[in-house]
Design a protein around this motif. Structure first.
Motif, short mmCIF file in Angstrom:
data_model
loop_
_atom_site.label_atom_id
_atom_site.label_comp_id
_atom_site.label_asym_id
_atom_site.label_seq_id
_atom_site.Cartn_x
_atom_site.Cartn_y
_atom_site.Cartn_z
N THR A 7 2.93 0.91 7.32
CA THR A 7 3.08 2.05 8.22
C THR A 7 2.52 3.29 7.53
N ASN A 8 2.63 4.44 8.19
CA ASN A 8 2.22 5.71 7.58
C ASN A 8 2.86 6.85 8.34
N LEU A 24 -4.70 -4.49 1.10
CA LEU A 24 -3.51 -5.33 1.01
C LEU A 24 -3.71 -6.72 1.60
N ARG A 25 -4.71 -6.87 2.45
CA ARG A 25 -4.99 -8.19 3.02
C ARG A 25 -5.36 -9.22 1.95
N ALA A 26 -5.76 -8.74 0.78
CA ALA A 26 -6.07 -9.66 -0.31
C ALA A 26 -4.81 -10.32 -0.86
N LEU A 27 -3.64 -9.74 -0.55
CA LEU A 27 -2.37 -10.25 -1.08
C LEU A 27 -1.64 -11.15 -0.10
N GLY A 28 -1.95 -11.04 1.20
CA GLY A 28 -1.24 -11.85 2.18
C GLY A 28 -1.40 -11.29 3.58
N ASP A 29 -0.40 -11.54 4.42
CA ASP A 29 -0.43 -11.08 5.80
C ASP A 29 0.06 -9.63 5.88
N VAL A 30 -0.69 -8.79 6.58
CA VAL A 30 -0.35 -7.39 6.74
C VAL A 30 -0.11 -7.10 8.22
N THR A 31 1.10 -6.66 8.55
CA THR A 31 1.45 -6.29 9.92
C THR A 31 1.61 -4.79 10.00
N VAL A 32 0.89 -4.16 10.91
CA VAL A 32 0.92 -2.70 11.04
C VAL A 32 1.84 -2.29 12.19
N VAL A 33 2.79 -1.43 11.89
CA VAL A 33 3.57 -0.71 12.90
C VAL A 33 3.54 0.74 12.47
N ALA A 34 2.82 1.58 13.20
CA ALA A 34 2.59 2.96 12.77
C ALA A 34 2.80 3.92 13.93
N PRO A 65 7.87 7.60 11.23
CA PRO A 65 7.63 6.50 10.28
C PRO A 65 8.88 5.65 10.04
N ALA A 66 10.04 6.30 9.96
CA ALA A 66 11.28 5.54 9.77
C ALA A 66 11.58 4.67 10.98
N VAL A 104 7.28 8.96 2.43
CA VAL A 104 8.35 8.46 1.56
C VAL A 104 9.58 8.11 2.41
N GLY A 105 9.78 8.85 3.50
CA GLY A 105 10.91 8.55 4.39
C GLY A 105 10.86 7.14 4.92
N ALA A 106 9.65 6.65 5.24
CA ALA A 106 9.51 5.28 5.70
C ALA A 106 9.92 4.29 4.61
#
Length: 277
Positions: A7-8, A24-34, A65-66, A104-106
């Motif tokens: 998120t952001n 981050l896709r190099a590390l695994g599955d990335v799901t975006v909720v923003a 973000p939270a 940072v709140g997220a």
């Protein structure tokens, strides 16, 4: 492989978010909720209701973000190993600032919900704020974040740390990385003579005052502090997040989510005395 919720606070169309997703896709599955739009400075503010829309990046939530983290961790039918927030279009450092930061709140929301998190913010060694973000390349801080995430997960850092607050230079390919603590330097300047903004109406019997944050001792508001940063460099000890940024380094502050209680014997005596009345 790692399942990451991303998120952001700059909105789902943010340049920093896209750069971080690609790394981050190099590390695994990335799901975006923003967030659907810019939510800078909202801290850990939460909403009771929000609307959700499909977006080519993932899920677009008309909230903070939270909110995005709360929905992702509790509203999706999957488990996440880590929450990453960023890359923010500007730094988030100092104890006061990270308490008000949506980025940072997220991460804090994730930590309170039992999932470790990393907040990532980008700064420029000359301009300080990378604005407009479209004019900058966020790949360098995104790469630093990916490396920190990978090594921290492998080393079990999050067994003891709830979140990492990372500030990385956007214009350095191989910057030094320093473990830091949030600096507590902060003040407020009250201006009784400031121009009244167009959106504010001052009625009869009312006075206009401007409350301007002093994040650095030689600036007021969101001025670029780097134009005269040498005058205050020695004010900040090595090991503080502000000094790391002054020196063009990557600042990594390992933090815990809950406030830590402080014991004071005199307070024990006061309470015992009041209870004995």
């Amino acid at each position: 492989m790692v399942d990451i919720l991303l998120t952001n606070d700059d909105g789902i169309d943010g340049d920093g978010l896209r750069a971080l997703r690609d790394e981050l896709r190099a590390l695994g599955d990335v799901t975006v909720v923003a967030p659907a739009d810019n939510q800078s400075g909202v801290g850990r503010k939460r909403s009771t209701h929000a609307t959700l829309t499909e977006h080519e990046m993932g899920d677009e939530l008309a909230g903070t973000p939270a909110d995005c983290v709360a929905y992702g961790l509790r509203g999706m039918d999957r488990e996440f190993d880590l929450v990453v927030s960023g890359c923010n279009h500007g730094p988030n450092m100092g104890a006061y600032v990270i308490g008000r930061s949506g980025t940072v709140g997220a991460a804090l929301e994730a930590a309170f919900l039992g999932t470790p998190a990393v907040a990532v913010s980008a700064y420029h060694n000359v301009e300080f704020f990378p604005h407009p973000p479209a004019d900058y390349d966020f790949s360098a801080p995104a790469r630093v974040a990916r490396e920190l995430v990978e090594r921290s997960l492998d080393a079990g850092v999050f067994d003891d740390v709830d979140l990492l607050n990372v500030n990385a230079p956007i214009d350095a390919e191989d910057p030094r990385i320093r473990v830091t603590r949030p600096d507590d330097d902060f003040d407020v300047f009250v201006d009784h003579d400031a121009d009244v903004p167009d959106e504010l109406t001052v009625g009869d019997g009312e006075r206009h005052v401007a409350l301007r944050d002093k994040f650095w001792p030689h600036t007021v508001g969101y001025e670029n502090p780097f134009s005269d940063i040498g005058t205050v460099r020695e004010r900040y000890e090595r090991g503080s997040d502000r000094r790391a940024v002054i020196d063009g380094e990557v600042s990594v502050s390992p933090l815990t989510a809950p406030r830590q209680a402080t014991h004071h014997e005199d307070l024990d005596v006061i309470v015992e005395t009041l209870n004995a009345r």
